[in-house]
Motif scaffolding. Structure first.
Motif, PDB file in Angstrom:
ATOM      1  N   ARG A   1       0.830  -1.209   0.000  1.00 42.53           N
ATOM      2  CA  ARG A   1       0.000   0.000   0.000  1.00 42.53           C
ATOM      3  C   ARG A   1       0.866   1.262   0.000  1.00 42.53           C
ATOM      4  O   ARG A   1       0.513   2.271  -0.622  1.00 42.53           O
ATOM      5  CB  ARG A   1      -0.928  -0.011   1.217  1.00 42.53           C
ATOM      6  CG  ARG A   1      -2.101  -0.962   1.082  1.00 42.53           C
ATOM      7  CD  ARG A   1      -3.154  -0.688   2.137  1.00 42.53           C
ATOM      8  NE  ARG A   1      -2.664  -0.917   3.484  1.00 42.53           N
ATOM      9  CZ  ARG A   1      -2.774  -2.076   4.140  1.00 42.53           C
ATOM     10  NH1 ARG A   1      -3.361  -3.113   3.546  1.00 42.53           N
ATOM     11  NH2 ARG A   1      -2.299  -2.202   5.379  1.00 42.53           N
TER      12      ARG A   1
ATOM     13  N   ARG B   1       0.625   4.076  -2.727  1.00 42.68           N
ATOM     14  CA  ARG B   1       0.217   5.406  -2.262  1.00 42.68           C
ATOM     15  C   ARG B   1       1.176   6.491  -2.753  1.00 42.68           C
ATOM     16  O   ARG B   1       0.749   7.548  -3.240  1.00 42.68           O
ATOM     17  CB  ARG B   1       0.163   5.415  -0.736  1.00 42.68           C
ATOM     18  CG  ARG B   1      -0.290   6.754  -0.168  1.00 42.68           C
ATOM     19  CD  ARG B   1      -0.382   6.729   1.336  1.00 42.68           C
ATOM     20  NE  ARG B   1       0.922   6.719   1.977  1.00 42.68           N
ATOM     21  CZ  ARG B   1       1.355   5.730   2.752  1.00 42.68           C
ATOM     22  NH1 ARG B   1       0.600   4.664   2.985  1.00 42.68           N
ATOM     23  NH2 ARG B   1       2.554   5.794   3.311  1.00 42.68           N
TER      24      ARG B   1
ATOM     25  N   SER C   1       0.685   7.070  -6.421  1.00 39.89           N
ATOM     26  CA  SER C   1      -0.570   7.773  -6.689  1.00 39.89           C
ATOM     27  C   SER C   1      -0.431   9.270  -6.412  1.00 39.89           C
ATOM     28  O   SER C   1      -0.883  10.107  -7.204  1.00 39.89           O
ATOM     29  CB  SER C   1      -1.684   7.178  -5.824  1.00 39.89           C
ATOM     30  OG  SER C   1      -2.891   7.888  -6.004  1.00 39.89           O
ATOM     31  N   LYS C   2       0.217   9.635  -5.303  1.00 37.65           N
ATOM     32  CA  LYS C   2       0.407  11.052  -4.989  1.00 37.65           C
ATOM     33  C   LYS C   2       1.248  11.744  -6.052  1.00 37.65           C
ATOM     34  O   LYS C   2       0.926  12.845  -6.511  1.00 37.65           O
ATOM     35  CB  LYS C   2       1.076  11.195  -3.623  1.00 37.65           C
ATOM     36  CG  LYS C   2       0.200  10.814  -2.443  1.00 37.65           C
ATOM     37  CD  LYS C   2       0.971  10.998  -1.141  1.00 37.65           C
ATOM     38  CE  LYS C   2       0.117  10.627   0.060  1.00 37.65           C
ATOM     39  NZ  LYS C   2       0.876  10.787   1.336  1.00 37.65           N
TER      40      LYS C   2
END
Length: 747
Positions: free
Chosen positions: A529, A533, A536-537
């Protein structure tokens, strides 16, 4: 006594009138022991004798200047040059009038026209030379100032001194100084005529305000070219270019521009002369030369300036400058009109070049940019030993010219632009002597060598494009290709991450009984994750920036600029006399529609504003903003590199990539052969996430302050559409709330 008086007025002392004082003479005067003279008579005669001394000094200066015209070697601290020679000629004309006054006085004495009771009163002679009691001292003071400061009043600067002296209420002196000023202006007019009509500049003493440009270091050897080019709006040096590097062969020397000549007038003279010179130099390329009737008309206009006579000579310099300005503007308009047909329409349609720049410099051809990034990765290679002195920097690599040319050749395969002949004018070149202040040029080849995109253009396009324009285009390309590469790398990580993390199974002999601590199932899911994450940011931020520069800035700015110049291009596309009526009808139509018809220079200025606007609105100005963007992109690339290294070792997908011998040796020498925690990369990803969050939060804070309060302490001018970019980033108040909590925690 009268004979001695006429001699001393001619500059020759005798027995009665002697140099005074004997050692440091500053006048001619009657000897102190001369008898039979009243004090008033002695004072009146000495006053006349002083005119003779002033005449001798001025005549000596004129003779010395004339002698320097035949000397091969002249010292720099002595008055010399064409303007001083013209001054000597004008002074000699003034002295000729003075000599004629002496001859006339002698004639009247011999003919006894002024005799009074058998004698000639001194007051009659003094009245004959009354004009010169004012003129000669002023001229002597003028030449003394020139001799004392020959460098300060050299060349065109001498006009400033004469203009200043001509502002006087003494009519006789003002007329004489205006005559002198006219003679000096003739020299300047001849230089202007030679430059504007023939493109030739003969200036052996460097007196003219247009001088040859000093050669500048090429982009391959200049570190300064790597700094972001600041948009310029000021000088004539920045406005026009003629050679392949985008610069005129000549430039303005502002120190030599006379004070009564406006700067824009000097720029117009420079522009017309460079156009004529460029056309002349390219005559071997079988291009159309300037029409003969236009050249004759221009020559006739300029000759009017130097052919003034009688009363026109006594006109003030302001009136003459106004006449010069009108003539130069007329010549510039007709020359610009001719250049318009040669450069902007017809065979050399400027729209074609602008579209090409948008496609390749501004990455309008996205498939070509993507292929170029892939070819750059293939050429540079993913693994090169870092520099031991600076581990963050990879050691520089020298790429050959053929390797650089291959990049574009391979990148165009399979693209829409594969068969475009315009691509042959583009090439990728590497910098030499690179000082890595800005790393945008190094992104394409994985930080191994800084490169630029070079466009090879020749006449007549080099009359339209400036060096600042091409520098801005090139820095925009370096930034956009770096941004595109980061976006592509983050997107390509999906292929790596989609299979899930399997490092435990490949490295630790994963079994059902070995699922505790850092290697538990829950820990693996948390690490997975974390990786998703961070990606994605980063991808959200990079996509928002890419959308801003392409959809909010580049595309609207390009469309607006093209629409603003299209009516002018369509109007000037008509060139034959038979189509003149149609052209007039088209012009009336554009005027009714409210469209502005621009000439060559207006379109050139509009293009400069367009390019500088792109540079500013893409957040590259000031340099601090560019450094923030560079730091964010470097953090994203660092993350991509860490994930790719994890995947290469098989820690993520379980499939190890085949490694070369050099890569294996490099890893072992850097410590990869030692026992090392296989989960150390997790801490590195966490560190990268924090670094990315800090960099983006800091930059968002700067942008939000500039966008909301319109403060100009960071941006000289707030970039356009900045509010849209901030709203797109902070649509869910993530940055705003996070920044508020951080600042509250600090307090």
């Amino acid at each position: 006594m009268l004979h001695e008086l006429l001699l001393v007025l001619s500059g020759y002392p005798g027995d009665v009138f002697t140099p005074s004082p004997a050692e440091h003479t500053n006048t001619f005067a009657i000897a102190a022991d001369f008898p039979l003279l009243h004090d008033a008579e002695r004072a009146a005669l000495n006053r006349l004798a002083h005119l003779g001394w002033l005449y001798s000094q001025i005549d000596s200066f004129v003779r010395s200047i004339r002698n320097t015209a035949t000397c091969n070697a002249i010292e720099a601290n002595t008055p010399h040059g064409s303007y001083v020679q013209a001054l000597a000629v004008a002074l000699n004309s003034v002295l000729k009038q003075y000599r004629e006054a002496i001859i006339d006085c002698e004639k009247r004495i011999l003919e006894k026209q002024d005799h009074l009771n058998g004698a000639v009163p001194i007051i009659y002679i003094a009245s004959t030379f009354s004009k010169w009691f004012t003129v000669l001292p002023a001229l002597k003071k003028l030449i003394a100032e020139i001799e004392e400061h020959p460098v300060q009043w050299h060349g065109c600067r001498l006009l400033n001194l004469i203009v200043k002296k001509s502002y006087t209420g003494v009519v006789d002196l003002r007329d004489i100084l205006n005559d002198i000023l006219h003679q000096l202006h003739i020299v300047m007019y001849k230089q202007i005529t030679s430059w504007m009509i023939y493109g030739h500049l003969s200036d052996p003493w460097q007196e003219f305000f247009i001088t040859p440009r000093q050669p500048l270091p090429s982009p391959s050897t200049s570190n300064a070219s790597l700094s972001p080019p600041m948009p310029s709006t000021a000088t004539g040096n920045d406005h026009f270019t003629t050679n392949s590097t985008g610069q005129f062969d000549h430039c303005l020397e502002e120190k030599l521009i006379p004070s009564h000549i406006p700067l824009d007038l000097a720029e117009s003279i420079l522009f017309v002369g460079e156009i004529v010179k460029t056309v002349r130099d390219n005559s071997s390329a079988q291009i159309n030369s300037l029409p003969k009737n236009m050249i004759d008309h221009h020559l006739e206009l300029l000759l009017q300036l130097s052919s003034a006579s009688g009363r026109e000579k006594h006109t003030t310099s302001a009136i003459k400058v106004l006449q010069l300005q009108n003539i130069v503007n007329t010549i510039r308009r007709s020359t610009s009109e001719w250049i318009f047909h040669q450069v902007l329409v017809g065979e050399h349609d400027i729209l074609r070049y602008l579209k090409s720049f948008k496609d390749f410099y501004l990455l309008g051809q996205g498939d070509f940019a993507r292929n170029l990034i892939e070819e750059g990765d293939r050429l540079a290679g993913p693994h090169i030993e870092p520099d031991s002195n600076n581990p963050e920097r990879r050691p520089p690599v020298r790429y050959g010219r053929r390797q650089m040319d291959t990049l574009i050749q391979r990148a165009q395969i399979g693209c829409l632009c594969e068969d475009w002949p315009e691509l042959s004018k583009y090439s990728i070149r590497s910098y030499r002597g690179y000082d890595p202040v800005y790393s945008f040029p190094s992104f394409l080849l994985n930080d191994t060598a800084p490169v630029l995109l070079d466009y090879h253009y020749r006449w007549p396009l080099n009359l339209f494009l400036t060096s600042d324009d091409m520098q801005c285009y090139n820095f925009l390309w370096e930034f956009l290709i770096s941004l595109k590469k980061v976006q592509s790398k983050l997107n390509s990580l999906w292929v790596v991450l989609r299979g899930g993390w399997s490092g435990i199974r490949s490295e630790k002999g994963f079994s059902e009984t070995y699922q505790e601590g850092s290697y538990s199932q829950e820990s693996m899911k948390q690490r997975e994750r974390l990786v998703w994450r961070v990606r994605s940011k980063m991808l959200f931020w990079i996509d928002a920036l890419w959308y801003h520069v392409q959809n909010d800035v580049i595309n609207p700015s390009y469309a607006s600029f093209i629409e603003s110049i299209r009516p002018s291009l369509e109007k000037h596309a008509v060139s034959t006399e038979n189509e003149m009526m149609e052209s007039l009808e088209e012009e009336n139509k554009y005027q009714r529609s409210g469209a502005q018809i621009m000439d060559f220079e207006q379109i050139q200025r509009a293009h400069k504003a367009y390019v500088n606007g792109l540079f500013r609105d893409c957040l590259l100005d000031p340099p601090g903003s560019a450094r923030c963007l560079q730091n964010i992109l470097e953090v994203c690339l660092k993350y991509c590199q860490v994930i790719c290294e994890v995947d290469d070792k098989g820690d993520w997908s379980g499939r190890k990539r085949a490694q070369t011998g050099a890569e294996i040796v490099a890893k072992w020498t850097r410590g990869f052969g030692m026992d090392k925690d296989p989960l150390a990369w997790v801490d590195e990803v966490l560190s990268i996430e924090q670094e990315f969050a800090a960099a983006t939060a800091y930059y968002f804070k700067i942008l939000s302050r500039a966008g909301m309060s319109h403060e100009h302490d960071y941006f000289e001018e707030v970039p356009a559409h900045l509010d849209l970019f901030l709203a797109r980033l902070d649509y869910n108040k993530w940055f705003s709330v996070r920044r508020h909590h951080v600042e509250a925690g600090r307090r």
